[in-house]
Enzyme design. Structure first.
Site, PDB file in Angstrom:
ATOM      1  CB  CYS A   1       9.058   5.567 -13.047  1.00  0.00           C
ATOM      2  SG  CYS A   1       7.407   4.918 -13.295  1.00  0.00           S
TER       3      CYS A   1
ATOM      4  CG  HIS B   1      11.224   2.994 -10.636  1.00  0.00           C
ATOM      5  ND1 HIS B   1      10.271   3.430  -9.737  1.00  0.00           N
ATOM      6  CD2 HIS B   1      10.537   2.541 -11.717  1.00  0.00           C
ATOM      7  CE1 HIS B   1       9.070   3.247 -10.258  1.00  0.00           C
ATOM      8  NE2 HIS B   1       9.209   2.708 -11.453  1.00  0.00           N
TER       9      HIS B   1
ATOM     10  CG  ASN C   1       5.996   1.159 -10.655  1.00  0.00           C
ATOM     11  OD1 ASN C   1       6.262   2.272 -10.218  1.00  0.00           O
ATOM     12  ND2 ASN C   1       6.283   0.791 -11.896  1.00  0.00           N
TER      13      ASN C   1
HETATM   14  O1  UT7 Z   1       7.568   2.052 -13.797  1.00  0.00           O
HETATM   15  C1  UT7 Z   1       8.135   2.101 -15.079  1.00  0.00           C
HETATM   16  C2  UT7 Z   1       8.897   0.917 -15.334  1.00  0.00           C
HETATM   17  N1  UT7 Z   1       8.015  -0.218 -15.540  1.00  0.00           N
HETATM   18  C3  UT7 Z   1       8.540  -1.426 -15.579  1.00  0.00           C
HETATM   19  O2  UT7 Z   1       9.731  -1.531 -15.348  1.00  0.00           O
HETATM   20  C4  UT7 Z   1       7.694  -2.594 -15.951  1.00  0.00           C
HETATM   21  C5  UT7 Z   1       8.493  -3.490 -16.860  1.00  0.00           C
HETATM   22  N2  UT7 Z   1       7.814  -4.730 -17.260  1.00  0.00           N
HETATM   23  C6  UT7 Z   1       7.543  -5.695 -16.383  1.00  0.00           C
HETATM   24  O3  UT7 Z   1       7.744  -5.560 -15.200  1.00  0.00           O
HETATM   25  C7  UT7 Z   1       7.006  -7.013 -16.921  1.00  0.00           C
HETATM   26  O4  UT7 Z   1       7.083  -6.994 -18.325  1.00  0.00           O
HETATM   27  C8  UT7 Z   1       5.553  -7.309 -16.473  1.00  0.00           C
HETATM   28  C9  UT7 Z   1       5.516  -7.615 -14.995  1.00  0.00           C
HETATM   29  C10 UT7 Z   1       4.663  -6.128 -16.821  1.00  0.00           C
HETATM   30  C11 UT7 Z   1       5.010  -8.525 -17.223  1.00  0.00           C
HETATM   31  O5  UT7 Z   1       5.873  -9.649 -17.050  1.00  0.00           O
HETATM   32  P1  UT7 Z   1       6.299 -10.541 -18.297  1.00  0.00           P
HETATM   33  O6  UT7 Z   1       7.107 -11.643 -17.779  1.00  0.00           O
HETATM   34  O7  UT7 Z   1       6.925  -9.611 -19.304  1.00  0.00           O
HETATM   35  O8  UT7 Z   1       4.926 -11.099 -18.781  1.00  0.00           O
HETATM   36  P2  UT7 Z   1       4.203 -10.940 -20.199  1.00  0.00           P
HETATM   37  O9  UT7 Z   1       3.716  -9.539 -20.378  1.00  0.00           O
HETATM   38  O10 UT7 Z   1       5.086 -11.521 -21.245  1.00  0.00           O
HETATM   39  O11 UT7 Z   1       2.964 -11.892 -20.026  1.00  0.00           O
HETATM   40  C12 UT7 Z   1       3.116 -13.300 -19.893  1.00  0.00           C
HETATM   41  C13 UT7 Z   1       1.761 -13.938 -19.806  1.00  0.00           C
HETATM   42  C14 UT7 Z   1       0.814 -13.529 -20.932  1.00  0.00           C
HETATM   43  O12 UT7 Z   1       0.047 -14.662 -21.286  1.00  0.00           O
HETATM   44  P3  UT7 Z   1       0.434 -15.531 -22.583  1.00  0.00           P
HETATM   45  O13 UT7 Z   1       0.364 -14.576 -23.724  1.00  0.00           O
HETATM   46  O14 UT7 Z   1       1.817 -16.047 -22.320  1.00  0.00           O
HETATM   47  O15 UT7 Z   1      -0.625 -16.580 -22.587  1.00  0.00           O
HETATM   48  C15 UT7 Z   1      -0.092 -12.527 -20.286  1.00  0.00           C
HETATM   49  O16 UT7 Z   1      -1.365 -12.468 -20.887  1.00  0.00           O
HETATM   50  O17 UT7 Z   1       1.124 -13.549 -18.593  1.00  0.00           O
HETATM   51  C16 UT7 Z   1      -0.194 -13.062 -18.881  1.00  0.00           C
HETATM   52  N3  UT7 Z   1      -0.530 -12.039 -17.887  1.00  0.00           N
HETATM   53  C17 UT7 Z   1      -1.095 -12.333 -16.687  1.00  0.00           C
HETATM   54  N4  UT7 Z   1      -1.492 -13.506 -16.147  1.00  0.00           N
HETATM   55  C18 UT7 Z   1      -2.000 -13.450 -14.910  1.00  0.00           C
HETATM   56  C19 UT7 Z   1      -0.314 -10.705 -17.954  1.00  0.00           C
HETATM   57  N5  UT7 Z   1      -0.727 -10.121 -16.811  1.00  0.00           N
HETATM   58  C20 UT7 Z   1      -1.222 -11.105 -16.024  1.00  0.00           C
HETATM   59  C21 UT7 Z   1      -1.775 -11.126 -14.728  1.00  0.00           C
HETATM   60  N6  UT7 Z   1      -2.143 -12.323 -14.217  1.00  0.00           N
HETATM   61  N7  UT7 Z   1      -1.908 -10.018 -13.971  1.00  0.00           N
END
Ligand code: UT7
Length: 327
Positions: free
Chosen positions: A121, A254, A284
């Site tokens: 990225c 980005h 993204n």
């Molecule tokens: O391009 C390179 C750069 N990339 C980035 O900058 C990405 C950086 N990371 C992020 O943008 C975020 O970490 C994400 C958008 C990927 C995830 O957001 P988050 O607030 O960190 O969520 P999380 O991974 O902590 O997940 C929270 C909850 C989990 O459930 P539990 O364990 O709390 O029960 C996940 O299983 O959300 C759940 N979850 C979803 N629920 C519904 C994960 N993906 C989904 C989904 N729909 N698509």
């Protein structure tokens, strides 16, 4: 007069026509028993929709249209280009480079150099820095710099934590040697100790793909690193050009997650209105996200000649970088 700088003379972008909304993606995933929702995707990432290329369309095809638009905007012909750099992590082939394939599609027969840059990225910022150095050293006079991706090909649609975030597209710009300062500074970084937090670990071995060919991401680890490094590298690029953050007219980070982008904007002390946002409509698109957002801002009239623009990339590697430029 001797050209000692490089400046942007044209921009372009292209999105494949198929637009997939969060509602449609939620339905697609539900067929495999994977739960997600428009509410989750929007609130965690800021994404409402993304575009997917048809199966027969590669990064070079998206790049071709973006490139033609940028070359036309610069008032040039393809054979005026004497350096072609494509930033991509989803190349058409293992080799030759997507840049060579694109050179052929553009009908460039002047023998000029063509290469791919792989910094995920951050790829576009890396490619821009390489082109800027080539122009300032006199090695080339007119460079075409592109970010092009078909990330839909490497998404595991059983992994809801990643598949809802990415999309396809291409953005391009023409950079020309100039006696006027366009690119004011670029700063590039990498820390290979974080390879595992964002990767597609597979490789080609003995005629088959060995290991996973899907994108793997530790979202929270990437999030935390991204917020730290984006502020730091922006300040490095500002210091190198002796410009205060308050002078930035447009911030183009980005486009990965609106929360990371807003945090960066706030840390730089800029009002949110000075940031170009396309993540809501494009998702993204990795190396394509910054040049696409730049072209959106140029074509809708927000980014004007003479304005100061900060580009910032962050992603797999771990890589990060910034470019400060005057339009
Ligand atoms: O391009 C390179 C750069 N990339 C980035 O900058 C990405 C950086 N990371 C992020 O943008 C975020 O970490 C994400 C958008 C990927 C995830 O957001 P988050 O607030 O960190 O969520 P999380 O991974 O902590 O997940 C929270 C909850 C989990 O459930 P539990 O364990 O709390 O029960 C996940 O299983 O959300 C759940 N979850 C979803 N629920 C519904 C994960 N993906 C989904 C989904 N729909 N698509």
């Amino acid at each position: 007069m001797t050209a000692v700088f490089s400046r942007i003379t044209g921009t372009g972008h292209f999105l494949p026509p198929r637009r997939v909304t969060n509602a449609e993606l939620t339905e697609i995933l539900a067929r495999d028993g994977i739960e997600t929702s428009d509410e989750w995707i929007r609130s965690r990432s800021g994404i409402s929709a993304r575009h997917y290329a048809e199966a027969s369309v590669g990064s070079s095809d998206l790049a071709l249209i973006a490139a033609q638009r940028a070359i036309t905007a610069a008032g040039l012909e393809p054979n005026d280009i004497d350096l072609l750099i494509v930033a991509t992590s989803t190349p058409d082939m293992v080799f030759p480079s997507t840049a060579c394939i694109l050179q052929r599609k553009l009908g460039i027969t002047n023998g000029s150099a063509a290469l791919d840059v792989q910094a995920v990225c951050t790829g576009f910022v890396y490619a821009l820095s390489v082109a800027d150095n080539a122009l300032r050293s006199g090695q080339a006079r007119r460079a075409l710099v592109i970010g092009a991706e078909v990330f839909s090909r490497i998404l595991d649609f059983k992994d809801r934590g990643t598949c809802v975030l990415f999309g396809d597209g291409a953005g391009a710009l023409v950079l020309e040697a100039s006696d006027q300062a366009g690119i004011l500074s670029t700063k590039l970084h990498a820390d290979g100790r974080h390879t595992e937090i964002l990767c597609v670990p597979g490789n080609v071995n003995g005629g088959v793909v060995s290991g996973s060919a899907f994108l793997h991401m530790d979202g929270q680890a990437v999030f935390k690193l991204a917020v730290q490094v984006l502020e730091k590298v922006a300040n490095e690029a500002l210091a190198a050009a002796a410009v205060p953050a308050s002078a930035i007219d447009w911030l183009i980070p980005h486009q990965a997650n609106i929360r990371i982008m807003q945090a960066t904007c706030k840390k730089l002390g800029l009002p949110i209105e000075r940031m170009i946002v396309t993540v809501d409509q494009h998702g993204n698109t990795s190396a394509a996200s910054i040049p696409m957002a730049l072209d959106v801002g140029v074509r809708d009239g927000r980014i004007k000649p003479g304005e100061l623009v900060m580009l910032e990339g962050v992603g797999g590697g771990f890589t990060w970088g910034a470019a400060l430029l005057r339009m």
